[in-house]
Design a protein around this motif. Structure first.
Motif, PDB file in Angstrom:
ATOM      1  N   THR A 135       0.799  -1.227   0.000  1.00  0.00           N
ATOM      2  CA  THR A 135       0.000   0.000   0.000  1.00  0.00           C
ATOM      3  C   THR A 135       0.832   1.277   0.000  1.00  0.00           C
ATOM      4  O   THR A 135       0.413   2.278  -0.586  1.00  0.00           O
ATOM      5  CB  THR A 135      -0.936   0.033   1.219  1.00  0.00           C
ATOM      6  N   LEU A 136       2.001   1.248   0.624  1.00  0.00           N
ATOM      7  CA  LEU A 136       2.800   2.478   0.697  1.00  0.00           C
ATOM      8  C   LEU A 136       3.199   2.988  -0.692  1.00  0.00           C
ATOM      9  O   LEU A 136       2.979   4.168  -0.989  1.00  0.00           O
ATOM     10  CB  LEU A 136       4.035   2.251   1.594  1.00  0.00           C
ATOM     11  N   PRO A 137       3.737   2.107  -1.549  1.00  0.00           N
ATOM     12  CA  PRO A 137       4.050   2.583  -2.909  1.00  0.00           C
ATOM     13  C   PRO A 137       2.812   3.067  -3.646  1.00  0.00           C
ATOM     14  O   PRO A 137       2.877   4.053  -4.387  1.00  0.00           O
ATOM     15  CB  PRO A 137       4.631   1.347  -3.596  1.00  0.00           C
ATOM     16  N   THR A 138       1.681   2.382  -3.447  1.00  0.00           N
ATOM     17  CA  THR A 138       0.425   2.820  -4.088  1.00  0.00           C
ATOM     18  C   THR A 138       0.151   4.280  -3.767  1.00  0.00           C
ATOM     19  O   THR A 138      -0.092   5.100  -4.656  1.00  0.00           O
ATOM     20  CB  THR A 138      -0.766   1.977  -3.578  1.00  0.00           C
ATOM     21  N   GLY A 139       0.208   4.598  -2.464  1.00  0.00           N
ATOM     22  CA  GLY A 139      -0.066   5.959  -2.027  1.00  0.00           C
ATOM     23  C   GLY A 139       0.936   6.950  -2.592  1.00  0.00           C
ATOM     24  O   GLY A 139       0.564   8.014  -3.092  1.00  0.00           O
ATOM     25  N   LEU A 140       2.233   6.578  -2.540  1.00  0.00           N
ATOM     26  CA  LEU A 140       3.267   7.509  -3.003  1.00  0.00           C
ATOM     27  C   LEU A 140       3.167   7.748  -4.509  1.00  0.00           C
ATOM     28  O   LEU A 140       3.212   8.890  -4.973  1.00  0.00           O
ATOM     29  CB  LEU A 140       4.654   6.960  -2.651  1.00  0.00           C
ATOM     30  N   ILE A 141       3.003   6.653  -5.260  1.00  0.00           N
ATOM     31  CA  ILE A 141       2.957   6.782  -6.722  1.00  0.00           C
ATOM     32  C   ILE A 141       1.726   7.581  -7.147  1.00  0.00           C
ATOM     33  O   ILE A 141       1.812   8.517  -7.940  1.00  0.00           O
ATOM     34  CB  ILE A 141       2.946   5.388  -7.402  1.00  0.00           C
ATOM     35  N   LEU A 142       0.565   7.243  -6.557  1.00  0.00           N
ATOM     36  CA  LEU A 142      -0.652   7.956  -6.962  1.00  0.00           C
ATOM     37  C   LEU A 142      -0.632   9.410  -6.493  1.00  0.00           C
ATOM     38  O   LEU A 142      -1.197  10.285  -7.145  1.00  0.00           O
ATOM     39  CB  LEU A 142      -1.897   7.222  -6.464  1.00  0.00           C
ATOM     40  N   GLY A 143       0.050   9.675  -5.374  1.00  0.00           N
ATOM     41  CA  GLY A 143       0.218  11.060  -4.936  1.00  0.00           C
ATOM     42  C   GLY A 143       0.980  11.866  -5.971  1.00  0.00           C
ATOM     43  O   GLY A 143       0.623  13.001  -6.303  1.00  0.00           O
ATOM     44  N   TRP A 144       2.025  11.230  -6.531  1.00  0.00           N
ATOM     45  CA  TRP A 144       2.815  11.886  -7.566  1.00  0.00           C
ATOM     46  C   TRP A 144       1.987  12.078  -8.843  1.00  0.00           C
ATOM     47  O   TRP A 144       1.979  13.155  -9.449  1.00  0.00           O
ATOM     48  CB  TRP A 144       4.063  11.036  -7.841  1.00  0.00           C
ATOM     49  N   VAL A 145       1.255  11.006  -9.214  1.00  0.00           N
ATOM     50  CA  VAL A 145       0.392  11.086 -10.406  1.00  0.00           C
ATOM     51  C   VAL A 145      -0.633  12.203 -10.246  1.00  0.00           C
ATOM     52  O   VAL A 145      -0.896  12.972 -11.174  1.00  0.00           O
ATOM     53  CB  VAL A 145      -0.339   9.741 -10.655  1.00  0.00           C
ATOM     54  N   SER A 146      -1.200  12.284  -9.034  1.00  0.00           N
ATOM     55  CA  SER A 146      -2.214  13.291  -8.752  1.00  0.00           C
ATOM     56  C   SER A 146      -1.723  14.696  -9.069  1.00  0.00           C
ATOM     57  O   SER A 146      -2.419  15.497  -9.688  1.00  0.00           O
ATOM     58  CB  SER A 146      -2.628  13.182  -7.279  1.00  0.00           C
ATOM     59  N   LYS A 147      -0.482  14.981  -8.657  1.00  0.00           N
ATOM     60  CA  LYS A 147       0.081  16.313  -8.947  1.00  0.00           C
ATOM     61  C   LYS A 147       0.333  16.481 -10.427  1.00  0.00           C
ATOM     62  O   LYS A 147       0.096  17.529 -11.012  1.00  0.00           O
ATOM     63  CB  LYS A 147       1.401  16.487  -8.188  1.00  0.00           C
ATOM     64  N   LYS A 148       0.807  15.387 -11.028  1.00  0.00           N
ATOM     65  CA  LYS A 148       1.203  15.418 -12.435  1.00  0.00           C
ATOM     66  C   LYS A 148       0.005  15.711 -13.356  1.00  0.00           C
ATOM     67  O   LYS A 148       0.132  16.474 -14.313  1.00  0.00           O
ATOM     68  CB  LYS A 148       1.811  14.047 -12.782  1.00  0.00           C
ATOM     69  N   VAL A 149      -1.147  15.102 -13.075  1.00  0.00           N
ATOM     70  CA  VAL A 149      -2.280  15.225 -14.006  1.00  0.00           C
ATOM     71  C   VAL A 149      -3.268  16.321 -13.617  1.00  0.00           C
ATOM     72  O   VAL A 149      -4.236  16.555 -14.338  1.00  0.00           O
ATOM     73  CB  VAL A 149      -3.067  13.894 -14.148  1.00  0.00           C
ATOM     74  N   ALA A 150      -3.030  17.006 -12.485  1.00  0.00           N
ATOM     75  CA  ALA A 150      -3.985  18.012 -12.020  1.00  0.00           C
ATOM     76  C   ALA A 150      -4.279  19.033 -13.126  1.00  0.00           C
ATOM     77  O   ALA A 150      -3.371  19.466 -13.831  1.00  0.00           O
ATOM     78  CB  ALA A 150      -3.442  18.723 -10.791  1.00  0.00           C
ATOM     79  N   VAL A 151      -5.558  19.379 -13.281  1.00  0.00           N
ATOM     80  CA  VAL A 151      -5.954  20.355 -14.297  1.00  0.00           C
ATOM     81  C   VAL A 151      -5.687  21.755 -13.771  1.00  0.00           C
ATOM     82  O   VAL A 151      -6.140  22.117 -12.702  1.00  0.00           O
ATOM     83  CB  VAL A 151      -7.450  20.216 -14.640  1.00  0.00           C
ATOM     84  N   LYS A 152      -4.924  22.523 -14.525  1.00  0.00           N
ATOM     85  CA  LYS A 152      -4.675  23.910 -14.116  1.00  0.00           C
ATOM     86  C   LYS A 152      -5.794  24.796 -14.648  1.00  0.00           C
ATOM     87  O   LYS A 152      -6.169  24.689 -15.797  1.00  0.00           O
ATOM     88  CB  LYS A 152      -3.316  24.379 -14.635  1.00  0.00           C
ATOM     89  N   ARG A 153      -6.312  25.645 -13.781  1.00  0.00           N
ATOM     90  CA  ARG A 153      -7.398  26.527 -14.204  1.00  0.00           C
ATOM     91  C   ARG A 153      -6.978  27.974 -14.098  1.00  0.00           C
ATOM     92  O   ARG A 153      -6.146  28.315 -13.332  1.00  0.00           O
ATOM     93  CB  ARG A 153      -8.631  26.291 -13.330  1.00  0.00           C
TER      94      ARG A 153
END
Lengths: 258, 221
Positions: free
Chosen positions: B203-221
């Motif tokens: 679970t730890l890598p899941t959280g870390l990787i998806l946390g990084w993905v979350s920042k990466k794909v965030a829509v800028k408005r």
């Protein structure tokens, strides 16, 4: 609702593009559009002005049914506005809309924004859509920004992209809902110039705006609205120099003399 | 020091846990998205179904759902999900139960994401002639997904740990092996620690990787 809508079977003149007949709309208790009759001819540029809350944005949005109306008829190019569904989607594709807050698709690049409707609605092939999109971006002066995302552009650039996105559908008529109201002052002109060019090219336009300069120079007709009604319609020169209604005189005295 | 591990196949057990997690995650992402689409859609019947589904399912304990899948669906109604082997049937029933349960949470995470998409985005999409399905799949959902990668990571982590409930119907995943080892060996704390560590490794890598993905794909408005 006691009023029975009378069927009007008068055939519109061949060059009447947008026809509103006896249109009414309420927001709760507020009667925001009251018995609106308005006809816009092909190639005509109509500027709608009036104080805040007079219903001018609602009128603009009603023309492509982003706002439902309670009663009356709206037809575009002889076809009455259909109910929600496939027919309505097809009709909306023929009516370009430019919003106050631009509303570019935030997760797509500028180029993708202008291509999307061509690909998904017009079913154009990718190459043709791309070429057309680049041509339109060039026309509105933002060709160099094609691969950026909307948030990386200034407001004026975003609004010009929004105009290109609407033009990509080859609309019969363009609706502008306060296109410059969210812009910094120095960016207003770049958008107005694009609109003026469109008007010169013969595009049929309905423009809700507070830009009186644009109304004077580009409009064929000024429609003045107040409290949900069309109070006065006139050619710009006459409206600005010699308004007939007291409401228009009052409005103009407040905005023109300072 | 770790000789109590001899004779037990930890890899096999955790591999089953991973399979349960991945299959259930994919299934609940698909079904959860469909539920969210129903809940924001224009058809009252579908909206009602979506709302009722979420409110019923997320309030039932997962153990009850998984046990029902085994006792109710399988043993009472005779549904075996296309397998005549008990192990495979139980595995599939567990995946089904996990999907049914987790999709309610995926739906709600996604619906909160849909609410972050400004209404003007959908209006602009309708204004160029896209129909309801196109507006949802091309404009609203892609932006909604990008804004809920973080919350979905939470759901995925919870799902990973929830797979231990499958032990209740005899699926040979990590928690079942742990139970077996605790019965047979003396080193209770060490066994618990090994399994706890195993889950953290998942679970730890899941959280870390998806946390990084979350920042990466965030829509800028």
């Amino acid at each position: 609702m006691t009023e029975v809508s009378v069927t009007k079977d008068a055939v519109p003149a061949a060059d009447d593009l947008v026809v509103l007949k006896n249109v009414n709309k309420h927001f709760g208790a507020l009667h925001v559009l009251q018995d609106i009759d308005l006809t816009i001819a092909r190639g005509e540029v109509v500027v709608v002005i009036g104080p805040s809350g007079s219903g001018k944005s609602t009128l603009c949005r009603a023309i492509n049914r982003l706002e439902m109306i309670d009663s009356g008829d709206i037809s575009i190019d002889g076809k009455p506005l259909p109910e929600e569904g496939k027919e309505l989607a097809r009709l909306r594709a023929d009516v370009g809309m430019v919003f106050q807050s631009f509303n570019l698709f935030a997760h797509k690049t500028v180029l993708e924004n202008v291509m999307l409707g061509q690909l998904k609605v017009r079913k154009a092939d990718k190459k043709a859509a791309g070429e057309k999109a680049r041509g339109l971006l060039d026309r509105v002066g933002v060709a160099t920004q094609a691969d950026k995302y909307p948030a990386q552009l200034s407001g004026g650039q975003q609004q010009r992209v929004a105009i290109a996105r609407a033009l990509a559908m080859d609309p019969k008529v363009m609706l502008f809902d306060e296109p410059t109201s969210a812009l910094d002052p120095e960016m207003i002109n770049e958008v107005l110039e694009v609109m003026q060019q469109l008007a010169r090219d013969g595009m049929t336009m309905v423009v809700v705006t507070h830009e009186m300069g644009f109304a004077r120079s580009a409009a064929n007709r000024v429609v003045f609205m107040a409290d949900g009604r069309i109070v006065e319609e006139a050619v710009p020169d006459q409206f600005f120099s010699n308004p007939r209604s007291d409401r228009a005189k009052d409005f103009l005295s407040k905005i023109l003399h300072h | 020091m770790f000789d109590f591990l001899e004779g037990y196949d930890l890899w096999e057990a955790f591999w089953t846990t991973v399979q349960l997690t991945v299959l259930s995650a994919v299934g609940s992402l698909i079904w959860g998205t469909m539920l969210a689409a129903m809940r924001v859609g224009p058809v009252p019947l579908m909206r009602g179904f979506g709302t009722a589904y979420v409110n019923i399912v997320r309030n039932i304990p997962l153990t009850v759902i998984i046990l029902f899948a085994s006792l109710g669906l399988n043993q009472t109604l005779g549904i075996s999900l296309g397998s005549d082997q008990v192990d495979t049937t139980n595995f599939r029933l567990a995946v089904l139960g996990l999907i049914v349960y987790t999709s309610a949470f995926v739906c709600e995470a996604l619906r909160s994401g849909i609410n972050t998409v400004p209404v003007g985005q959908a209006e602009a999409a309708r204004a160029i002639g896209l129909n309801f399905t196109q507006v949802l799949t091309l404009i609203v959902l892609p932006q909604a997904f990008r804004s809920v990668v973080g919350p979905l990571a939470n759901v995925l982590i919870a799902l990973t740990k929830n797979t231990t409930v499958a032990a209740a119907i005899g699926v040979a995943e990590a928690a079942l092996l742990m139970k077996e080892m605790i019965e047979n060996e003396a080193q209770l704390i060490a066994i618990s620690a090994v399994f706890a560590f195993g889950f953290v490794c998942l679970t730890l890598p899941t959280g870390l990787i998806l946390g990084w993905v979350s920042k990466k794909v965030a829509v800028k408005r």
